[in-house]
Design an enzyme around this catalytic site. Structure first.
Site, PDB file in Angstrom:
ATOM      1  N   SER A 187       0.797  -1.220   0.000  1.00 49.48           N
ATOM      2  CA  SER A 187       0.000   0.000   0.000  1.00 49.48           C
ATOM      3  C   SER A 187       0.837   1.281   0.000  1.00 49.48           C
ATOM      4  CB  SER A 187      -0.971  -0.003   1.183  1.00 49.48           C
ATOM      5  OG  SER A 187      -0.296  -0.291   2.380  1.00 49.48           O
ATOM      6  N   HIS A 215      -5.466  -3.384  -2.372  1.00 48.33           N
ATOM      7  CA  HIS A 215      -5.101  -2.454  -3.449  1.00 48.33           C
ATOM      8  C   HIS A 215      -5.006  -3.137  -4.810  1.00 48.33           C
ATOM      9  CE1 HIS A 215      -4.559   1.285  -1.283  1.00 48.33           C
ATOM     10  NE2 HIS A 215      -4.044   0.578  -0.296  1.00 48.33           N
ATOM     11  N   LYS A 246     -12.391   0.284  -1.719  1.00 46.38           N
ATOM     12  CA  LYS A 246     -11.464   1.084  -2.522  1.00 46.38           C
ATOM     13  C   LYS A 246     -11.984   1.126  -3.954  1.00 46.38           C
ATOM     14  CE  LYS A 246      -7.721   0.790   0.701  1.00 46.38           C
ATOM     15  NZ  LYS A 246      -6.979  -0.186   1.483  1.00 46.38           N
TER      16      LYS A 246
END
Ligand SMILES: *Cc1c(COP(=O)(O)O)cnc(C)c1O
Length: 401
Positions: A187, A215, A246
């Protein structure tokens, strides 16, 4: 208010301020997007994880509104005591197909999925072997378990160091179960875990693998199915964590794996057992987000076109993006004070990019962390690039290695 507590809090906050670690959140006054208003100022936002622009996508918004009409706004109970609606089940079935796994269990967040899953699959006869740069939520999940895990005891390998991972695997053969755990995409640096090597070592030494794809979800692999898909490792990663907060633009986390794993987590995953289910509109919005990801390649193409443009043009201007391979693009500064000054000057120029300094990264390795997304236009990125160039001039080139 108890005076002892109050004095302690004040003292701690003073220490944070003295160490330059005190955080004040900026307030977003518009929907998430490439160009937003924060604290009354129009800025290009390079600090959002809304990779595909789904947080404010018309189809996702519509699905959430329809779900409110059909279901109301709350689930009313924890998942296993009547809080599971058919829309929650539908989301899990869709995610399992998307991930090519037998089953998926959704938690209220990625953080919660880590703290629910990791302790549930480990006992005091087990060991966790971790990459040193793993995310805080992995570390907290591991700490909740009764397994061995400490760096001081030799169970943490240097970042992506496969030789060290192998030597730890050789040294831990007496444990009942061994779990290797890693971020899929790291990250802070935006690099990708060497998952094929990790899976091969795990097979060789009879360990199992958990990857945190927060991610990578929506970013890597077929339609954004994550690192296992990216490396064509279907069936060879035992536990995959994905986030729905996300790239998928809403909120939530999930564990993808075998049907037995899901069964066990329904029975032993504490956040599943003791925390209320998602509002049904969340599940419905996420199903719509998956529809977009599976049927419209444009957001992912835009994400990657913007990512390539941003990295190439930063490099052409002489910035060091530290070998990042994904939209997460660090811009190396080195000196902590210079990075923080750069963040302030960029803000004045209308660009929101956070400086990341010690202790989040090593001392003297400060950087700005930038994330282009599908929500950025070409003009947004050109504007941001010019701001980086101007700010570097103001700071003097010596501030950047
Ligand atoms: C953001 C993040 C999480 C937490 O996910 P949420 O859904 O935001 O709770 C977990 N792991 C990693 C690696 C992350 O970057």
């Amino acid at each position: 208010m108890n005076a002892t507590l109050q004095n302690w809090l004040t003292g701690q906050i003073e220490t944070l301020k003295a160490e330059n670690l005190y955080k004040v959140p900026k307030i977003l006054e518009t929907p998430a997007g490439g160009r937003v208003r924060m604290n009354g100022k129009e800025v290009v936002n390079l600090s959002s994880n809304n990779y595909l622009g789904l947080a404010n996508h018309p189809k996702v918004r519509e699905a959430a509104l329809r779900a409110i009409d059909q279901w109301g706004v709350g689930a009313g109970a924890v998942r296993w005591i009547g809080g599971t609606m058919s829309v929650h089940e539908e989301l899990e079935n869709r995610l399992a197909k998307f991930k090519h796994t037998e089953a998926v269990l959704v938690f209220t967040g990625g953080f919660t999925a880590n703290s629910g899953c990791i302790p549930a699959v480990l006992s005091n006869e087990d060991v966790v072997i971790s990459d040193e740069l793993n995310h805080a939520s992995i570390i907290d999940g591991v700490r909740l378990s009764s397994a061995k895990y400490k760096k001081s005891e030799g169970y943490v390998y240097a970042h992506k160091d496969m030789e060290q991972l192998e030597s730890i695997l050789r040294a831990t053969q007496s444990f009942a179960k061994r779990m290797i755990i890693t971020d899929g995409v790291f990250s802070m640096d935006g690099d990708i875990a060497p998952l094929p090597d990790i899976a091969a070592l795990a097979e060789q030494y009879d360990a199992f693998v958990m990857v945190d794809d927060a991610h990578a979800s929506g970013v890597l692999g077929k339609n954004g199915a994550g690192t296992a898909s990216h490396f064509n490792l279907y069936g060879r990663v035992d536990i995959q964590l994905g986030t729905l907060s996300k790239a998928l633009g809403v909120i939530g986390g999930y564990i993808a794996g075998s049907a037995a794993l899901k069964d066990w987590l329904i029975n032993r995953g504490r956040p599943y057992l003791f925390s209320t289910a998602h509002p049904p509109m969340v599940a419905a919005a996420l199903i719509a987000a998956l529809d977009v990801m599976e049927n419209d390649p444009t957001p992912m193409e835009r994400l990657w076109a913007n990512t390539r443009w941003w990295k190439e043009n930063l490099a052409a201007q002489g910035f060091d993006t530290m070998g990042s391979e994904t939209p997460i693009t660090p811009v190396y500064v080195g000196d902590e004070a210079a990075a923080q000054q750069m963040e302030r000057l960029l803000w004045e120029e209308g660009v929101y990019a956070l400086s990341i300094v010690y202790p989040t990264v090593g001392r003297g390795k400060a950087r700005l962390r930038t994330m282009p997304s599908a929500a950025h236009t070409q003009e947004d990125l050109e504007f941001a690039l010019q701001a980086f160039v101007r700010v570097r001039e103001k700071l003097g080139t010596s501030a950047l290695a």
